[in-house]
Design a protein around this motif. Sequence first.
Motif, PDB file in Angstrom:
ATOM      1  N   ALA A 142       0.843  -1.200   0.000  1.00 54.25           N
ATOM      2  CA  ALA A 142       0.000   0.000   0.000  1.00 54.25           C
ATOM      3  C   ALA A 142       0.874   1.244   0.000  1.00 54.25           C
ATOM      4  O   ALA A 142       1.986   1.237   0.538  1.00 54.25           O
ATOM      5  CB  ALA A 142      -0.923   0.006   1.222  1.00 54.25           C
ATOM      6  N   PHE A 143       0.379   2.303  -0.616  1.00 59.19           N
ATOM      7  CA  PHE A 143       0.976   3.625  -0.522  1.00 59.19           C
ATOM      8  C   PHE A 143       0.292   4.374   0.609  1.00 59.19           C
ATOM      9  O   PHE A 143      -0.891   4.683   0.528  1.00 59.19           O
ATOM     10  CB  PHE A 143       0.770   4.420  -1.819  1.00 59.19           C
ATOM     11  CG  PHE A 143       1.681   4.060  -2.939  1.00 59.19           C
ATOM     12  CD1 PHE A 143       3.035   3.824  -2.735  1.00 59.19           C
ATOM     13  CD2 PHE A 143       1.191   3.977  -4.236  1.00 59.19           C
ATOM     14  CE1 PHE A 143       3.871   3.497  -3.783  1.00 59.19           C
ATOM     15  CE2 PHE A 143       2.024   3.662  -5.290  1.00 59.19           C
ATOM     16  CZ  PHE A 143       3.363   3.421  -5.061  1.00 59.19           C
ATOM     17  N   ARG A 144       1.032   4.655   1.689  1.00 65.97           N
ATOM     18  CA  ARG A 144       0.507   5.532   2.741  1.00 65.97           C
ATOM     19  C   ARG A 144       0.818   6.960   2.312  1.00 65.97           C
ATOM     20  O   ARG A 144       1.979   7.312   2.131  1.00 65.97           O
ATOM     21  CB  ARG A 144       1.167   5.210   4.082  1.00 65.97           C
ATOM     22  CG  ARG A 144       0.907   3.800   4.605  1.00 65.97           C
ATOM     23  CD  ARG A 144       1.884   3.445   5.712  1.00 65.97           C
ATOM     24  NE  ARG A 144       3.257   3.478   5.221  1.00 65.97           N
ATOM     25  CZ  ARG A 144       4.331   3.364   6.002  1.00 65.97           C
ATOM     26  NH1 ARG A 144       4.183   3.247   7.307  1.00 65.97           N
ATOM     27  NH2 ARG A 144       5.549   3.396   5.484  1.00 65.97           N
ATOM     28  N   THR A 145      -0.210   7.770   2.160  1.00 71.20           N
ATOM     29  CA  THR A 145      -0.010   9.093   1.586  1.00 71.20           C
ATOM     30  C   THR A 145      -0.729  10.177   2.375  1.00 71.20           C
ATOM     31  O   THR A 145      -1.661   9.893   3.140  1.00 71.20           O
ATOM     32  CB  THR A 145      -0.486   9.119   0.121  1.00 71.20           C
ATOM     33  OG1 THR A 145      -0.146  10.379  -0.470  1.00 71.20           O
ATOM     34  CG2 THR A 145      -1.997   8.931   0.023  1.00 71.20           C
ATOM     35  N   ALA A 146      -0.289  11.398   2.181  1.00 68.24           N
ATOM     36  CA  ALA A 146      -0.943  12.587   2.745  1.00 68.24           C
ATOM     37  C   ALA A 146      -0.556  13.761   1.865  1.00 68.24           C
ATOM     38  O   ALA A 146       0.379  13.678   1.062  1.00 68.24           O
ATOM     39  CB  ALA A 146      -0.517  12.821   4.197  1.00 68.24           C
TER      40      ALA A 146
ATOM     41  N   ILE B  67       3.824  16.052   7.864  1.00 60.17           N
ATOM     42  CA  ILE B  67       3.918  15.244   6.648  1.00 60.17           C
ATOM     43  C   ILE B  67       5.379  15.098   6.222  1.00 60.17           C
ATOM     44  O   ILE B  67       5.849  14.002   5.910  1.00 60.17           O
ATOM     45  CB  ILE B  67       3.089  15.888   5.518  1.00 60.17           C
ATOM     46  CG1 ILE B  67       1.591  15.799   5.827  1.00 60.17           C
ATOM     47  CG2 ILE B  67       3.385  15.204   4.181  1.00 60.17           C
ATOM     48  CD1 ILE B  67       0.712  16.557   4.855  1.00 60.17           C
ATOM     49  N   GLU B  68       6.105  16.212   6.215  1.00 57.54           N
ATOM     50  CA  GLU B  68       7.519  16.167   5.824  1.00 57.54           C
ATOM     51  C   GLU B  68       8.312  15.253   6.753  1.00 57.54           C
ATOM     52  O   GLU B  68       9.157  14.471   6.301  1.00 57.54           O
ATOM     53  CB  GLU B  68       8.105  17.573   5.844  1.00 57.54           C
ATOM     54  CG  GLU B  68       7.593  18.469   4.734  1.00 57.54           C
ATOM     55  CD  GLU B  68       8.333  19.788   4.666  1.00 57.54           C
ATOM     56  OE1 GLU B  68       8.717  20.193   3.559  1.00 57.54           O
ATOM     57  OE2 GLU B  68       8.536  20.410   5.737  1.00 57.54           O
ATOM     58  N   SER B  69       8.046  15.366   8.047  1.00 53.92           N
ATOM     59  CA  SER B  69       8.753  14.533   9.022  1.00 53.92           C
ATOM     60  C   SER B  69       8.471  13.047   8.804  1.00 53.92           C
ATOM     61  O   SER B  69       9.380  12.213   8.837  1.00 53.92           O
ATOM     62  CB  SER B  69       8.337  14.946  10.441  1.00 53.92           C
ATOM     63  OG  SER B  69       8.920  14.104  11.403  1.00 53.92           O
TER      64      SER B  69
ATOM     65  N   THR C 269      11.127   9.872   7.651  1.00 55.02           N
ATOM     66  CA  THR C 269      11.354   8.644   8.423  1.00 55.02           C
ATOM     67  C   THR C 269      10.786   7.393   7.763  1.00 55.02           C
ATOM     68  O   THR C 269      11.046   6.277   8.227  1.00 55.02           O
ATOM     69  CB  THR C 269      10.729   8.773   9.822  1.00 55.02           C
ATOM     70  OG1 THR C 269       9.308   9.002   9.703  1.00 55.02           O
ATOM     71  CG2 THR C 269      11.361   9.915  10.605  1.00 55.02           C
ATOM     72  N   GLY C 270      10.000   7.571   6.693  1.00 47.89           N
ATOM     73  CA  GLY C 270       9.378   6.417   6.053  1.00 47.89           C
ATOM     74  C   GLY C 270       8.038   6.040   6.645  1.00 47.89           C
ATOM     75  O   GLY C 270       7.466   5.011   6.269  1.00 47.89           O
ATOM     76  N   ASP C 271       7.519   6.845   7.579  1.00 46.23           N
ATOM     77  CA  ASP C 271       6.195   6.571   8.140  1.00 46.23           C
ATOM     78  C   ASP C 271       5.083   6.941   7.161  1.00 46.23           C
ATOM     79  O   ASP C 271       3.930   6.554   7.343  1.00 46.23           O
ATOM     80  CB  ASP C 271       6.002   7.339   9.459  1.00 46.23           C
ATOM     81  CG  ASP C 271       6.901   6.804  10.560  1.00 46.23           C
ATOM     82  OD1 ASP C 271       7.090   5.578  10.598  1.00 46.23           O
ATOM     83  OD2 ASP C 271       7.419   7.596  11.364  1.00 46.23           O
ATOM     84  N   LEU C 272       5.418   7.738   6.150  1.00 42.16           N
ATOM     85  CA  LEU C 272       4.570   7.929   4.968  1.00 42.16           C
ATOM     86  C   LEU C 272       5.372   7.463   3.765  1.00 42.16           C
ATOM     87  O   LEU C 272       6.598   7.639   3.728  1.00 42.16           O
ATOM     88  CB  LEU C 272       4.171   9.391   4.790  1.00 42.16           C
ATOM     89  CG  LEU C 272       3.013   9.938   5.605  1.00 42.16           C
ATOM     90  CD1 LEU C 272       2.844  11.431   5.317  1.00 42.16           C
ATOM     91  CD2 LEU C 272       1.697   9.214   5.310  1.00 42.16           C
ATOM     92  N   ASP C 273       4.696   6.875   2.787  1.00 43.84           N
ATOM     93  CA  ASP C 273       5.394   6.389   1.601  1.00 43.84           C
ATOM     94  C   ASP C 273       5.505   7.441   0.508  1.00 43.84           C
ATOM     95  O   ASP C 273       6.521   7.510  -0.179  1.00 43.84           O
ATOM     96  CB  ASP C 273       4.659   5.162   1.031  1.00 43.84           C
ATOM     97  CG  ASP C 273       4.568   4.032   2.036  1.00 43.84           C
ATOM     98  OD1 ASP C 273       5.626   3.618   2.537  1.00 43.84           O
ATOM     99  OD2 ASP C 273       3.447   3.575   2.324  1.00 43.84           O
ATOM    100  N   ILE C 274       4.442   8.246   0.355  1.00 43.06           N
ATOM    101  CA  ILE C 274       4.418   9.161  -0.792  1.00 43.06           C
ATOM    102  C   ILE C 274       3.666  10.441  -0.440  1.00 43.06           C
ATOM    103  O   ILE C 274       2.651  10.404   0.255  1.00 43.06           O
ATOM    104  CB  ILE C 274       3.798   8.460  -2.020  1.00 43.06           C
ATOM    105  CG1 ILE C 274       3.936   9.320  -3.276  1.00 43.06           C
ATOM    106  CG2 ILE C 274       2.369   8.050  -1.784  1.00 43.06           C
ATOM    107  CD1 ILE C 274       3.715   8.542  -4.568  1.00 43.06           C
TER     108      ILE C 274
ATOM    109  N   ILE D 182       8.436  10.280  -3.170  1.00 38.47           N
ATOM    110  CA  ILE D 182       8.425   8.998  -2.471  1.00 38.47           C
ATOM    111  C   ILE D 182       9.526   9.001  -1.418  1.00 38.47           C
ATOM    112  O   ILE D 182      10.652   9.429  -1.683  1.00 38.47           O
ATOM    113  CB  ILE D 182       8.617   7.838  -3.456  1.00 38.47           C
ATOM    114  CG1 ILE D 182       7.440   7.786  -4.444  1.00 38.47           C
ATOM    115  CG2 ILE D 182       8.743   6.502  -2.720  1.00 38.47           C
ATOM    116  CD1 ILE D 182       7.566   6.718  -5.511  1.00 38.47           C
ATOM    117  N   SER D 183       9.200   8.533  -0.225  1.00 37.48           N
ATOM    118  CA  SER D 183      10.190   8.480   0.845  1.00 37.48           C
ATOM    119  C   SER D 183      11.315   7.516   0.483  1.00 37.48           C
ATOM    120  O   SER D 183      11.076   6.382   0.064  1.00 37.48           O
ATOM    121  CB  SER D 183       9.529   8.018   2.145  1.00 37.48           C
ATOM    122  OG  SER D 183      10.495   7.720   3.132  1.00 37.48           O
TER     123      SER D 183
END
Length: 276
Positions: free
Chosen positions: A47-51, A100-102, A106-111, A239-240
Amino acid sequence: MALELNMAMLRYFEPKHSFRHILMFGIMAIWASVFSPHALASSECKAFRTAGAQQWFPYAFNEFEGRLKATGIAFDVLTLLSQDLGVTLEIETGLPWKRIESKLDTGDLDILAGNYWNEERSQKWLITAPFAAEEVYIVLSPSLVQIRGTELSLNALAQYIGVMPRGISLGEKFDSIKPNLNIVEVKDHDKMYEMIRRHRADYAISPQSAALSHLKAPENDGMQISQSPITTNNVHFAISAKSKCASLFPEFNNALSARLKDGSIEQIIDTYNLPR
């Protein structure tokens, strides 16, 4: 690579090697081909975790339809591309831009669903090919319009008080001159226009479509956008680099390119009836 493995396996079938050696080699060959780092990373990306931004019309903004909903061109395009790549899309709403940037760092969001390119971002994130372009304008207060009109250069802004959303980049060109300006960063776009109405700021910096959507409001009557844009920026996804989905970066760009070529993305953009 495949030919080399096959030749090596044939050599292992010579009589001097035991069945145990042959079996071990076969297992190692299968492990190398199936469980390579690229294959592992791709298989882990389910899955792509996104914001995205909360008020960046029309690319990423929030609506309330019984619950908070993230919508906009970036999310629509990302939905299409995630389907092409066979992954689901998980959207987080209500996150401030700095958070979101943070999370992307760290990879807690993918994209990230939409951003402008700048050097700092290109050093820490995987910036995709652009899927749209947008002009950035100055929004002038009614009093500043009376004094200077609507033709105002970036250099002329130094003597006035400006306002912009906190933490975001409005492109490399504006970022380079920003240190020379007396500009305040606030939580969101609504706050910018409130500051102009209260005479706490003389102008705001905003993408064109977002500015025009706010200028339709009666309380912002008399504000105008500058006659010419101060810069034009491409709109990208990011993408992170620490995401499990980072290995899909080439495939993502290929899917994006294909959808640009077949007109699917243009059709999405057209549904927002943007000024031409």
